[in-house]
Design a protein around this motif. Sequence first.
Motif, PDB file in Angstrom:
ATOM      1  N   GLY A  80      85.971  60.463  39.791  1.00 48.67           N
ATOM      2  CA  GLY A  80      85.317  59.180  39.583  1.00 48.67           C
ATOM      3  C   GLY A  80      86.245  58.000  39.370  1.00 48.67           C
ATOM      4  O   GLY A  80      85.785  56.897  39.055  1.00 48.67           O
ATOM      5  N   ALA A  81      87.568  58.181  39.575  1.00 48.00           N
ATOM      6  CA  ALA A  81      88.525  57.078  39.395  1.00 48.00           C
ATOM      7  C   ALA A  81      88.643  56.304  40.711  1.00 48.00           C
ATOM      8  O   ALA A  81      89.654  56.388  41.419  1.00 48.00           O
ATOM      9  N   VAL A  82      87.609  55.541  41.029  1.00 49.59           N
ATOM     10  CA  VAL A  82      87.492  54.923  42.360  1.00 49.59           C
ATOM     11  C   VAL A  82      88.582  53.879  42.591  1.00 49.59           C
ATOM     12  O   VAL A  82      89.220  53.855  43.654  1.00 49.59           O
ATOM     13  N   ASP A  83      88.803  52.988  41.631  1.00 51.20           N
ATOM     14  CA  ASP A  83      89.784  51.922  41.826  1.00 51.20           C
ATOM     15  C   ASP A  83      91.186  52.492  42.026  1.00 51.20           C
ATOM     16  O   ASP A  83      91.940  52.039  42.886  1.00 51.20           O
ATOM     17  N   GLU A  84      91.530  53.479  41.209  1.00 50.36           N
ATOM     18  CA  GLU A  84      92.855  54.095  41.331  1.00 50.36           C
ATOM     19  C   GLU A  84      92.986  54.815  42.673  1.00 50.36           C
ATOM     20  O   GLU A  84      94.034  54.744  43.329  1.00 50.36           O
ATOM     21  N   ALA A  85      91.910  55.479  43.077  1.00 49.62           N
ATOM     22  CA  ALA A  85      91.925  56.177  44.364  1.00 49.62           C
ATOM     23  C   ALA A  85      92.111  55.193  45.513  1.00 49.62           C
ATOM     24  O   ALA A  85      92.859  55.453  46.467  1.00 49.62           O
ATOM     25  N   VAL A 118      95.136  53.123  50.143  1.00 47.43           N
ATOM     26  CA  VAL A 118      95.703  51.969  50.844  1.00 47.43           C
ATOM     27  C   VAL A 118      97.187  52.204  51.106  1.00 47.43           C
ATOM     28  O   VAL A 118      97.699  51.970  52.209  1.00 47.43           O
ATOM     29  N   ARG A 119      97.890  52.701  50.090  1.00 49.35           N
ATOM     30  CA  ARG A 119      99.327  52.931  50.257  1.00 49.35           C
ATOM     31  C   ARG A 119      99.595  54.028  51.281  1.00 49.35           C
ATOM     32  O   ARG A 119     100.491  53.908  52.119  1.00 49.35           O
ATOM     33  N   THR A 165     106.085  62.592  52.765  1.00 49.76           N
ATOM     34  CA  THR A 165     105.543  63.409  51.684  1.00 49.76           C
ATOM     35  C   THR A 165     104.707  62.562  50.733  1.00 49.76           C
ATOM     36  O   THR A 165     103.706  63.034  50.183  1.00 49.76           O
ATOM     37  N   ARG A 166     105.101  61.308  50.545  1.00 51.04           N
ATOM     38  CA  ARG A 166     104.299  60.429  49.696  1.00 51.04           C
ATOM     39  C   ARG A 166     102.899  60.244  50.273  1.00 51.04           C
ATOM     40  O   ARG A 166     101.911  60.220  49.536  1.00 51.04           O
ATOM     41  N   SER A 167     102.798  60.144  51.601  1.00 52.38           N
ATOM     42  CA  SER A 167     101.469  59.974  52.204  1.00 52.38           C
ATOM     43  C   SER A 167     100.646  61.250  52.084  1.00 52.38           C
ATOM     44  O   SER A 167      99.446  61.205  51.789  1.00 52.38           O
TER      45      SER A 167
END
Length: 876
Positions: free
Chosen positions: A756-761, A766-767, A740-742
């Motif tokens: 537009g929150a590219v770094d957070e995305a 990645v996770r 569910t996390r994925s």
Amino acid sequence: MTGVIRPVIRTPDQRIRVFVSSTLRELVDERRAARSAIERLHLAPVMFELGARPHPPRELYRSYLEQSDVFVGIYGASYGWVAPDEEVSGLEDEYNLAPRDMPKLIYIKATDHRDERLTELIARIQADDTAAYLPFTAADELESRVAADLATLLAERFDESRRTPEGDDPAAAGASPAARIPVPYTTTIGREDDLAAVREMLARGHDRVVSLIGPGGIGKSRLAIELALGARDLFPDGVYFVALENVLEPALLIPTIAYGLGIRDNGEAALEGRIARALEDRRVLIVLDNFEQIVDAAPLLVRLYDLAPQATFLVTSRIVLRIRGERVYDVRALTTPADGAPATRERAGMSTACALFADRALAAKPGFALTEDNAGAVMDICRRLEGLPLAIELAAAKVRMLSPQAIAERLSRALPLLTAAVRDMPERHRTMRATLEWSVSLLTPAHRALLEDLGVFAERFTFEAVEAIGAGRDWEAEVIDGLAALVDSSLVTQTDIDGRSVLSLLAIVREYAIDRLKERGEADLMRAAHADYHLALVRRIAPELRGPGQEAALAELGLQLANLRAAVRHLVYIDRLDDAGDLAWALLIYWWIMGLFAGVRVWMLELLGKDKPMTQHTRAVAWFYALWGELWQRPAQEVVAGLGEVARLFGEAGDEDAAAMAFAARATARVQLPDPDIDLAERELNEAVERLHAVGNAWGEAITRVSLGRVAWLRGSREDALAHFERASAIADAGGDLFTRSIAGNQKGRLLMVGGAVDEAEAVFVRTLLDSLRLHHEEGVAYGLEGLCAVAAARGDARRAGELSAAATTIRHRVGVFDVEAFTVHALSLDAARAKAPALVAEGEASGAELTLTEAVARALPPRELATAQEQLARW
């Protein structure tokens, strides 16, 4: 990596060494960038500036090269200094001295002028098929390229390290774990002509189905395996091996093929449509082994012709399918010496049956060989066994205890009596059955009983399971010795999977064993013992699916899958309907994650069709599974009403947890209606979340919040959607629920990209990609790659964006994934990148379409995550 033999296990200080070759002063910034890239991957840079040494330069870099694993060349404008009495510069000499089989990564800096001799060297490198080269303009660009290319190189070498020493493993290429070609542990003997003839049929491409027909024990499966292993060149888009020996219901043919192709049945799309999507424009070979028990499903293959116009099916069966497009190949026995032939070693060696006996006897008894003394007995054995490979292998296993002469003498007495007892079978079937009877007759009574009891197991099983069903049986105290005797007799095979010993029976031996159980009137008794063990196993493991034990639980249940299916089937067959319902419901999350709803639906419909008493809870379970696919594929008010009734039945049975899950499913069904009442659906989803939270079902609460987020997104409320996805992620994270996390993470990452929150995305994607690798979830891998494609596009890396998009599309295509257009936000980012740099996107797409899953993951992840990813991929 260089071909130099080094210890397989390196001490911690023995990191991969990367030799960096370039002019020193001219490219000082570039060398610093290369060093940074190498050290980011925890590799060891080999560079002159890292310390003075009391040796001449040429001797020094020759020694450095001999100890290095990878060569990185960086070339700018200068060819470098040519020392007195030397013909080439140190720069060219380093390249010349690098071993030919050492991986070489070459980077050429854009410049207005370049020394003529360097231009000549670069031209030679570009003609060298052992080197890969790329242009660059600045040091920071070089650092990114070196890090990415080294990561890919490591992934490729890691992938190669898992292959057989002879080269590529065609068994694993392009196939799901369930469909990998079985690896033969012995030599195939006497089938050269058969292999050539059937390969020619497959190569012509005129026949949609090639059927290998023959009696049990004739070697059909072994022939199919060898053909599959050698067919990669004919079927470049994949070879799949689908075992049907434990598939007894014709309705399960399509789901079993889908599972073999790596297609998950989560109910959201019709399996036939997903198969069509997965095989579109792909030239593949699909091997269907042991088709005879579901021969009534043969017409379904004809339907697959249209779904997969470029697919070819290779079938093994005792019975001709008799369908349009079938080409039959009769598998014959091995050649045996003619009656009256001289009993000589030379004459025996001319028979493929005798050659097989000698090979298997040598495996059973080291030092065995065909001699003038035993040749006559071996010839007699093979004639009596009519050249049947399995019968010969069973006889050869007896050389541990008996000489060939003693085996021949016993067969001469036993076979006529045993074949006379089964005259209702065709001749070679009689011989095979009689050989099995003879082989079993040499066992002790307890060991015979053990073999017969093992007939209730499907495919592969564990020692613990055998111990469990042995309670109160005659062989209970002899289980270890008994299994050893059965393995020694070639009646049971033993292999290791992930460090665990796993046992299995050949299909014909299992068939014999279950027939003997039926004759003794104990088949239902042993089916019940088998089902009891697996019911207890599920009750112990299933709760782990909701939390931090999810990964381990999935692995254990995957090992037991064939027997879990058999347990449900046994319970339905012996009318323990409530236990069947309990087992099926306990595994709801497993069926969901692995995409195995189709099979459960078949058994639950069979359960509902029985005129036998069952509890309200069991009836609710069966109707839930029956309606699940309808919810997605044929949504209607009747489905909504049906799920409402399921929720009521669960509630009256006192199972508030199940009632809340059914209530959430009903709300989801409302969303799928052609003219949905979104307000009502959203209210019911919110109520479902509250009910699931109240009963402590964090898994159900999180997955339902994902549905709420999707509804909010479709309504245009991105803020509410993001809040739902974040809450779902937090709940899953707190509970250790990777699946569910994925799912929640991919939805969250998409919304972050829209905002537009590219770094957070990027961190989220990645996770989720790593989570999907841990779960062996290819759809999740595709979603993660698409998210990182959007990240690359947003950062102006058009080539990488195109590469990751194409790699994800390849995975989607292969597993038949569809998605709602509103949620495929990476496409917008890619379109924007294409508008600015169409050539780079196209170049990336061309490259990405050729990447394996391992290579795509290596391209996508930051260097610091590669070790974790490779560890997970090693378990696929």
